[in-house]
Structure formats: C-alpha cells, structure tokens
Scaffold this motif. Structure first.
Motif, PDB file in Angstrom:
ATOM      1  N   TYR A 165      -0.537  10.259   5.001  1.00 55.45           N
ATOM      2  CA  TYR A 165       0.905  10.513   4.912  1.00 55.45           C
ATOM      3  C   TYR A 165       1.608   9.934   6.144  1.00 55.45           C
ATOM      4  O   TYR A 165       1.138  10.114   7.279  1.00 55.45           O
ATOM      5  CB  TYR A 165       1.178  12.016   4.783  1.00 55.45           C
ATOM      6  CG  TYR A 165       0.742  12.564   3.469  1.00 55.45           C
ATOM      7  CD1 TYR A 165       1.602  12.565   2.371  1.00 55.45           C
ATOM      8  CD2 TYR A 165      -0.557  13.061   3.296  1.00 55.45           C
ATOM      9  CE1 TYR A 165       1.181  13.058   1.133  1.00 55.45           C
ATOM     10  CE2 TYR A 165      -0.984  13.549   2.065  1.00 55.45           C
ATOM     11  CZ  TYR A 165      -0.102  13.539   0.998  1.00 55.45           C
ATOM     12  OH  TYR A 165      -0.505  14.019  -0.220  1.00 55.45           O
ATOM     13  N   TYR A 214       6.257   9.399   3.189  1.00 54.78           N
ATOM     14  CA  TYR A 214       5.671   8.919   1.949  1.00 54.78           C
ATOM     15  C   TYR A 214       4.152   8.777   2.112  1.00 54.78           C
ATOM     16  O   TYR A 214       3.641   8.621   3.214  1.00 54.78           O
ATOM     17  CB  TYR A 214       6.276   7.566   1.541  1.00 54.78           C
ATOM     18  CG  TYR A 214       6.155   6.494   2.597  1.00 54.78           C
ATOM     19  CD1 TYR A 214       5.022   5.668   2.655  1.00 54.78           C
ATOM     20  CD2 TYR A 214       7.168   6.297   3.535  1.00 54.78           C
ATOM     21  CE1 TYR A 214       4.908   4.689   3.623  1.00 54.78           C
ATOM     22  CE2 TYR A 214       7.057   5.321   4.507  1.00 54.78           C
ATOM     23  CZ  TYR A 214       5.924   4.516   4.550  1.00 54.78           C
ATOM     24  OH  TYR A 214       5.813   3.549   5.506  1.00 54.78           O
ATOM     25  N   PRO A 215       3.400   8.799   0.989  1.00 49.71           N
ATOM     26  CA  PRO A 215       1.951   8.554   1.028  1.00 49.71           C
ATOM     27  C   PRO A 215       1.676   7.057   1.143  1.00 49.71           C
ATOM     28  O   PRO A 215       2.397   6.237   0.566  1.00 49.71           O
ATOM     29  CB  PRO A 215       1.452   9.089  -0.332  1.00 49.71           C
ATOM     30  CG  PRO A 215       2.582   9.847  -0.926  1.00 49.71           C
ATOM     31  CD  PRO A 215       3.830   9.264  -0.351  1.00 49.71           C
ATOM     32  N   TRP A 216       0.614   6.720   1.862  1.00 51.43           N
ATOM     33  CA  TRP A 216       0.267   5.309   2.075  1.00 51.43           C
ATOM     34  C   TRP A 216      -1.249   5.164   1.990  1.00 51.43           C
ATOM     35  O   TRP A 216      -2.002   6.018   2.475  1.00 51.43           O
ATOM     36  CB  TRP A 216       0.769   4.854   3.448  1.00 51.43           C
ATOM     37  CG  TRP A 216       0.770   3.356   3.634  1.00 51.43           C
ATOM     38  CD1 TRP A 216       1.677   2.481   3.153  1.00 51.43           C
ATOM     39  CD2 TRP A 216      -0.192   2.597   4.375  1.00 51.43           C
ATOM     40  NE1 TRP A 216       1.374   1.203   3.535  1.00 51.43           N
ATOM     41  CE2 TRP A 216       0.214   1.246   4.292  1.00 51.43           C
ATOM     42  CE3 TRP A 216      -1.337   2.901   5.102  1.00 51.43           C
ATOM     43  CZ2 TRP A 216      -0.490   0.217   4.896  1.00 51.43           C
ATOM     44  CZ3 TRP A 216      -2.054   1.879   5.706  1.00 51.43           C
ATOM     45  CH2 TRP A 216      -1.618   0.551   5.599  1.00 51.43           C
ATOM     46  N   GLN A 217      -1.716   4.099   1.333  1.00 49.27           N
ATOM     47  CA  GLN A 217      -3.143   3.897   1.111  1.00 49.27           C
ATOM     48  C   GLN A 217      -3.757   3.089   2.249  1.00 49.27           C
ATOM     49  O   GLN A 217      -3.577   1.878   2.335  1.00 49.27           O
ATOM     50  CB  GLN A 217      -3.375   3.188  -0.237  1.00 49.27           C
ATOM     51  CG  GLN A 217      -4.817   3.159  -0.685  1.00 49.27           C
ATOM     52  CD  GLN A 217      -5.363   4.545  -1.010  1.00 49.27           C
ATOM     53  OE1 GLN A 217      -4.602   5.420  -1.418  1.00 49.27           O
ATOM     54  NE2 GLN A 217      -6.648   4.749  -0.812  1.00 49.27           N
ATOM     55  N   HIS A 218      -4.486   3.766   3.159  1.00 55.49           N
ATOM     56  CA  HIS A 218      -5.115   3.104   4.299  1.00 55.49           C
ATOM     57  C   HIS A 218      -6.415   2.449   3.837  1.00 55.49           C
ATOM     58  O   HIS A 218      -7.178   3.036   3.063  1.00 55.49           O
ATOM     59  CB  HIS A 218      -5.405   4.119   5.409  1.00 55.49           C
ATOM     60  CG  HIS A 218      -5.751   3.493   6.715  1.00 55.49           C
ATOM     61  ND1 HIS A 218      -7.002   3.001   6.994  1.00 55.49           N
ATOM     62  CD2 HIS A 218      -4.995   3.273   7.840  1.00 55.49           C
ATOM     63  CE1 HIS A 218      -7.021   2.519   8.221  1.00 55.49           C
ATOM     64  NE2 HIS A 218      -5.804   2.676   8.762  1.00 55.49           N
ATOM     65  N   GLY A 242      -8.234   5.909   3.362  1.00 55.49           N
ATOM     66  CA  GLY A 242      -7.735   6.296   2.049  1.00 55.49           C
ATOM     67  C   GLY A 242      -6.291   6.771   2.120  1.00 55.49           C
ATOM     68  O   GLY A 242      -5.493   6.285   2.938  1.00 55.49           O
ATOM     69  N   ARG A 243      -5.942   7.729   1.306  1.00 52.77           N
ATOM     70  CA  ARG A 243      -4.562   8.206   1.210  1.00 52.77           C
ATOM     71  C   ARG A 243      -4.183   9.006   2.458  1.00 52.77           C
ATOM     72  O   ARG A 243      -4.810  10.017   2.773  1.00 52.77           O
ATOM     73  CB  ARG A 243      -4.407   9.073  -0.042  1.00 52.77           C
ATOM     74  CG  ARG A 243      -2.991   9.539  -0.336  1.00 52.77           C
ATOM     75  CD  ARG A 243      -3.035  10.462  -1.573  1.00 52.77           C
ATOM     76  NE  ARG A 243      -1.751  11.029  -1.902  1.00 52.77           N
ATOM     77  CZ  ARG A 243      -0.886  10.503  -2.764  1.00 52.77           C
ATOM     78  NH1 ARG A 243      -1.183   9.361  -3.361  1.00 52.77           N
ATOM     79  NH2 ARG A 243       0.262  11.088  -3.041  1.00 52.77           N
ATOM     80  N   THR A 294      -0.576  12.917   8.584  1.00 52.18           N
ATOM     81  CA  THR A 294      -1.464  13.488   7.565  1.00 52.18           C
ATOM     82  C   THR A 294      -1.936  14.880   7.944  1.00 52.18           C
ATOM     83  O   THR A 294      -1.905  15.805   7.122  1.00 52.18           O
ATOM     84  CB  THR A 294      -2.689  12.576   7.357  1.00 52.18           C
ATOM     85  OG1 THR A 294      -2.240  11.272   7.000  1.00 52.18           O
ATOM     86  CG2 THR A 294      -3.595  13.117   6.257  1.00 52.18           C
ATOM     87  N   ASP A 308       2.564   4.233  -1.813  1.00 52.82           N
ATOM     88  CA  ASP A 308       2.349   4.862  -3.126  1.00 52.82           C
ATOM     89  C   ASP A 308       3.442   4.392  -4.081  1.00 52.82           C
ATOM     90  O   ASP A 308       4.630   4.467  -3.775  1.00 52.82           O
ATOM     91  CB  ASP A 308       2.372   6.396  -2.975  1.00 52.82           C
ATOM     92  CG  ASP A 308       1.908   7.084  -4.230  1.00 52.82           C
ATOM     93  OD1 ASP A 308       2.530   6.881  -5.291  1.00 52.82           O
ATOM     94  OD2 ASP A 308       0.936   7.847  -4.163  1.00 52.82           O
ATOM     95  N   ASN A 359       0.798  -1.230   0.000  1.00 49.09           N
ATOM     96  CA  ASN A 359       0.000   0.000   0.000  1.00 49.09           C
ATOM     97  C   ASN A 359       0.831   1.280   0.000  1.00 49.09           C
ATOM     98  O   ASN A 359       0.284   2.371   0.140  1.00 49.09           O
ATOM     99  CB  ASN A 359      -0.956   0.000   1.198  1.00 49.09           C
ATOM    100  CG  ASN A 359      -2.100  -0.968   0.992  1.00 49.09           C
ATOM    101  OD1 ASN A 359      -2.990  -0.734   0.171  1.00 49.09           O
ATOM    102  ND2 ASN A 359      -2.066  -2.079   1.721  1.00 49.09           N
ATOM    103  N   ASN A 381       1.497   8.581  11.673  1.00 50.00           N
ATOM    104  CA  ASN A 381       0.544   9.223  10.763  1.00 50.00           C
ATOM    105  C   ASN A 381       0.677  10.739  10.910  1.00 50.00           C
ATOM    106  O   ASN A 381       0.325  11.309  11.937  1.00 50.00           O
ATOM    107  CB  ASN A 381      -0.878   8.780  11.107  1.00 50.00           C
ATOM    108  CG  ASN A 381      -1.900   9.332  10.124  1.00 50.00           C
ATOM    109  OD1 ASN A 381      -1.608  10.204   9.330  1.00 50.00           O
ATOM    110  ND2 ASN A 381      -3.123   8.811  10.202  1.00 50.00           N
TER     111      ASN A 381
END
Length: 675
Positions: A111, A100-104, A108-109, A136, A76, A74, A134
């Motif tokens: 950081y 980095y961005p990560w898809q939860h 959802g997206r 974000t 990016d 997951n 996290n």
C-alpha cells in the motif's frame, strides 16, 4: 554532498537543493521522492531518488520513461481512476494526496501513500513533484485492529445470543462482576461484589432447591482451583433454574483464563435442546423399531419370493429339458411349451408386482387412461379366471345386468390388474368345489360425465382372522396360516390393489371370517365416453407384410436378439443385427441413405447405450438421419422411460418382453403406411 534526482545515468543537481540529511530520514521512513514530467508528444518521465528506486524495485540503470511506465503499470487497475483524479486535483488546486495498492515485483501487493504539487514549466510541459511512501504496515495494522474489534463485537454478540447470563469471577479477591445479567434479575450491581453474596442472595432465589447445594459446591472457588491443578481449561455442569416461572434445564459453563486466577461463568438455557434430544431419542427408537419390523417383513418376503420365483423358474427349466426330449412327439412338445408359457407368465407377474410396489412407494407410478368397454374387460378377466377355477372344480356366479354405461375411460390395464388380484386370491384360497360370486352394479354418480360402479367379489374360501385383516393391505404381508403355506404369493398383491384403487380415486373394503370366506368391495368412478369408439381388431405379426424392407436390430443379449430377429423375419423383412450401440451407429453410417427403413434399439448395451447411439445417429449430416424410424426396445417400461426415449430422439417404445402384436402395430404404423 549527495545529489537527489537523476536523469538516465546523470543526476539533476540543479532541480532540487541539497537536502541529504532530510533524505536519510525519508529513507528510514520508506519515503521516496520523485518528479514526473508530462510533455505533449513525448512519453511521461519519472525522476526518482535512491529510496524511490528501492520502493519501485528498480535499479539506477532504468530510464525516466521506464521508471514512469513501471510505476504506472503496477498500480492496482481498480485505482487508476483514483490516481488520475489525484493528478487532476494537483493541477487544479496546486497539491493533492492519494492512497492506493501497488504491485511490488518482490514483495507483492503493498500500500502506497502518494502526494505532491504541480507546476506548469511551459505550454507543453507539466511538472509534478512529490513523495511515495510505503504504508503497508500501517494499513495492515489498522485493518487487523478493525478485524479484532469486529471479532470482539461478534464474540460479545454471540455470548449475548448463546448465554442468558455471563459473570467474570476473580478467584484471588473472591469477587464477581456481571457481564450480562439475566432478564429476571434486576438487583445485581454493575460493580464487583462478593462471590459468596452471589450464591446466598441471587442464585438461591432462582436455582431449583434440590440442585442448589450440589451446584454451589461444583461451582465453588475451591473446586475451581482443584480443576486448574488437574489441568482443566473449562468445566460444565447442568442443573435446573427457574426461567419465566418454570424450571428449565441450564448448562453452567466455566472457562479458566489469564494465569488461572480468574474464570468466566456463562449460563445457557438448554431446555428446548434437551426436549429436542429427548424427542429425537424417542423418534430414533421408534424408527429403529419400525426398521426392525420392516427388515423382518422384507426378510420374510425375500424368503417367500425365493420359493415363489423358483417354482415357475424350475418349471421353465424342467419343461424346456422335457421339450428337448420330446422333439419328435408334437403333442407332448406342444404341452411342454404351453406349460413353459404358463410358468413364464407367472414368473413375469411376480416380477411385475415387485416393480409395481417399488414404483408406487417412490411416488413415480402413473395411470394411463384410454377408452375401453367395461363389460368386455370384466368378461376377459372372468374368462382368464374360469380356467383356474375349473381346475379346482369351483363354481363362478357372475351378475352384470345393472350396467347402464359400459363404454368408459380409465387405465384399462391397471383396472384389470385390480380385478385379477382379487379374483386370483379368491380362487387360490377357496377349496375345491367352492363358490365365487362376482357382481357389478352401476350406482348414481350425480354427474352425467361420470359413471359410479360397485364391484363385489365374494367367496366361500378359508377366510381371514380379524387380526390379519388389519394388515392385509400392507406390503409383504401374508397370513401366518399353515393352510396357505404351499400357496405361492408375494404378499404384495393386495397392497398394490389398494394403492391402485386409491390412485383412481376409489375405495376398497374387505370383510372376512375364518372358515366362512371373504368379501371384497371396490367402488370406482370412471369417466364416460362421449362417442362410440371404433373397434379395431388386434394385428398379428404374421399378418404384416414387410418384404423389401431393411431393418437394423441392436441388441446385446444373444437370445433376445435371436427372438426379436425371428419375429421380424416372419414379416418377410431383411433384418441385420448389431451387438451394441456403437456397432449400430457404424452400420447406419456405412449404409446408403434410405437403406434402413426402421431401427429397433435396445437401451442398456455395452460400449454405447441406446440413448447415446440414437443421439449420434440423429446428429449425422445425411438426409435420412432425422427421418429414419427408431424404436426403443427395452425392459425400462415405465412412463418416464417412454418420455426419456422420445427425448433422446426415438419414435416409439416397445417394452420387454416383446409382444408380437405390439411389434406388428409399430411396423404397420411407422413403416407400412409410408409404402
């Protein structure tokens, strides 16, 4: 005591010391702890504490291998190189950090800030220990702040571009601060100063004297307060201000803000805008007047066209009915048919004139040059006009003795149209017993490859007024003269004539006096032929022998289909018909290869038009699909229509109404020469 890491269903208490209190703090800051083991020949494993599991969106049942796979999958995709580089840095330098961005799976997206240290357990096992946070909210807040700063810069920049002066007015302290100062004002302080001083010392010097008092009153604090009470958020007033030595229109824009205790005054130079608006109003007024005149001219034209079209149309209808009544009287029947032919040609000429003017005005009109004999062309035109002249007992005087070069290159049809338009008018507007003089002379051209010719057409007709001569070449124009009210005409002929002459690079002049007649002079340059062209007699449809040839005719109009089939059957050919493109396609598909030698295809048909039908035939996988001759037979008769037909896969183009001689030429060229 709470154990931090687990492996499968059992916790790894021996790997990390008891730091449960610190773990609570980390949980509140959304920071999870992890251990990653990378072992040769095995899947990578991640051991996560409870906070880390929450951040990953996993439950305690997930195995270390599943935990690692879920985390890594997951990330990016664009950040895989960044994360892998961080791991390399951990191994080389002992510790590293990455964001980095990560898809939860739920949120959802997001950081993530991730960092850790590396240690070698054995030759085959590498262990990484670190945290997963996290961030974000922090990232989003920072980006929003950056966007607000960018927006603020854009707003300030826009204010500077839009307004030449901006002031902030404090209505409680009666003070003003200059945010942007006009270029022609240098003495305004950067600090706050009295709003009264602003008007008495600065505004008075630049505002137009006749506007000063009104603007001072409209932009006073008392008026601002009244506007606020009435519910206004903004207010605008226009005035005159001196800019670069001359007075310009300016717009004074007031915006009320805060608790309505301050205002922004922004001055905008609208002088050029006002000028453009004034110019636009003038242009619109002029365009409106032109449109009104054009509409009137076209209304007059349609009224006259209605009369002029109905005249030959009534003759066609009436003479057709008379022909039915005189079927047994051959002489009377031939007379009726001749009258139908004359009226049909007149009707066709009216339609052609309208279409010609439309094409010329749209810029899509093209000339088609070919070799011809100028003397013979003039003889043909004069011969056509003599019949009309004889009916009115008019006398023709023709002089063509000074032609040195008769064989020229040009658009024969359009040149004939020019002569016919002028001569037809001469006959129409010259009374019975009048005279018409035609003289043609060749002038010096100064070029051995060009012939320069002067054509003069003079009559003893009714003539034209000086006023109408100014409009004679305008579309739809006809003289307002009771003497010609019963003479048919579109008012387009002279407009078309002038455009054709100009397209050929020539010039046309007209002189006229009421009661004395008119004189048209046309001067043209035509290319000379280098070799004598071989004269070929016109081929007649009845002279073409097509016995044994199978023809497919596609035409949706029943009458047109019957006429075309009858002409083709005169040659002895076997003609089969279709009512639309799809039917023609199916008939060709069902036939044996080589059965049809030629297809005549209408263009505008229902179900499937001619272009679509031809393209479908050409795509068929059979030997004759690409070889069979296909002829467009259509009312689309302009040059671009011919090109479009050829591009669709057709070999020839026949314009409606069908000329039997032209049909005979196509059959002889495309079919008979193969036999």
């Amino acid at each position: 005591m709470r154990r931090l890491f687990r492996k499968g269903g059992s916790f790894m208490g021996g790997k990390i010391q008891d730091i449960s209190t610190m773990q609570d703090v980390l949980h509140e800051s959304m920071t999870g702890l992890w251990i990653i083991e990378i072992e040769e020949g095995c899947n990578s494993r991640m051991f996560a504490d409870e906070t880390m599991l929450d951040l990953l969106g996993l439950t305690e049942e997930a195995s270390p291998e599943e935990c690692y796979e879920h985390w890594y999958r997951n990330i990016d995709k664009e950040y895989y190189p960044v994360v892998n580089s961080c791991v390399d840095n951990m191994i080389r330098q002992g510790r590293a950090e990455v964001q980095y961005p990560w898809q939860h799976p739920v949120f959802g997206r997001i950081y993530i800030r991730c960092g850790g240290v590396a240690e070698r357990i054995s030759e085959k096992i590498l262990r990484l220990r670190g945290y997963h946070q996290n961030v974000t909210d922090t990232i989003v807040m920072r980006r929003e702040k950056e966007k607000l700063e960018e927006l603020n810069e854009e707003i300030v920049g826009s204010l500077h571009n839009l307004f030449f002066a901006v002031y902030r007015i404090d209505m409680e302290s009666n003070s003003v601060r200059a945010i942007r100062v006009p270029e022609d004002v240098e003495e305004i302080s950067e600090e706050e100063f009295s709003y009264d001083l602003f008007w008495d010392d600065f505004a008075r010097k630049t505002l137009h004297p006749s506007w000063y008092e009104d603007m001072k009153r409209e932009l006073s604090l008392q008026h601002f307060r009244e506007l606020i009470v009435e519910g206004y958020d903004r207010y605008t007033i226009e005035g005159y201000r001196k800019i670069n030595g001359e007075y310009h229109y300016i717009s004074c824009n007031v915006y009320f803000g805060g608790k309505k205790n301050w205002a922004i005054l922004a001055l905008q130079d609208t002088h050029e805008q006002k000028k453009r608006e004034e110019e636009s109003r003038s242009a619109l007024k002029e365009a409106y007047e032109l449109a009104q005149n054009a509409n009137k001219a076209k209304s007059d034209f349609l009224s006259k066209m209605s009369h002029d079209i109905r005249t030959p149309l009534n003759a066609v209808i009436g003479m057709t009915e008379l022909a039915r009544l005189h079927m047994d009287d051959k002489e009377r029947l031939l007379y009726d048919l001749e009258q139908i032919g004359v009226s049909s040609q007149l009707l066709l000429s009216l339609v052609n004139e309208v279409l010609d003017m439309s094409k010329i005005e749209s810029g899509k009109f093209e000339l088609n040059n070919s070799d011809f004999n100028l003397h013979e062309l003039l003889e043909e035109v004069i011969c056509l006009m003599r019949t009309q002249a004889e009916e009115k007992k008019q006398i023709f005087h023709v002089s063509m003795d000074e032609l040195k070069h008769e064989r020229v290159i040009g658009d024969r049809a359009r040149l004939s149209q020019i002569f016919l338009n002028i001569m037809s008018n001469a006959c129409k507007y010259t009374p019975e017993g009048g005279e018409i003089f035609i003289s043609v002379s060749e002038l010096s051209s100064g070029n051995s490859r060009l012939g320069r010719y002067r054509f003069v057409f003079r009559d003893t007709g009714i003539g034209m007024s000086e006023e109408y001569l100014q409009h004679i070449f305008e579309p739809f124009s006809r003289a307002n003269d009771s003497r010609i009210s019963k003479i048919s005409g579109t008012g387009l002929g002279m407009g078309i004539t002038k455009n054709l002459v100009q397209m050929m690079g020539g010039e046309i002049r007209v002189e006229s006096r009421i009661g004395e007649g008119s004189c048209f002079t046309v001067i043209l340059e035509l290319r000379l032929q280098e070799e004598k062209a071989e004269e070929v007699p016109e081929l007649r449809i009845q002279d073409v022998d097509c016995r044994g040839i199978h023809i497919l005719l596609a035409e949706d109009n029943e009458l047109n289909r019957e006429i075309a089939a009858s002409l083709l059957e005169v040659t002895g050919a076997c003609v089969e018909t279709a009512e639309n493109g799809k039917e023609a396609l199916e008939m060709f598909r069902a036939s044996q290869p080589g059965y049809y030698q030629i297809i005549f295809m209408d263009i505008q048909m229902p179900v499937m038009n001619g272009y679509e039908a031809v393209e479908a035939i050409r795509r068929l996988e059979r030997a004759d699909a690409s070889e069979v001759v296909i002829v467009a037979m259509t009312a689309n008769a302009f040059a671009e229509d011919v090109i479009k037909s050829l591009q669709a896969g057709m070999n020839e183009h026949l314009a409606k109404p069908i000329q039997p001689g032209r049909m005979a030429e196509v059959l002889a060229k495309r079919v008979l020469h193969k036999m």
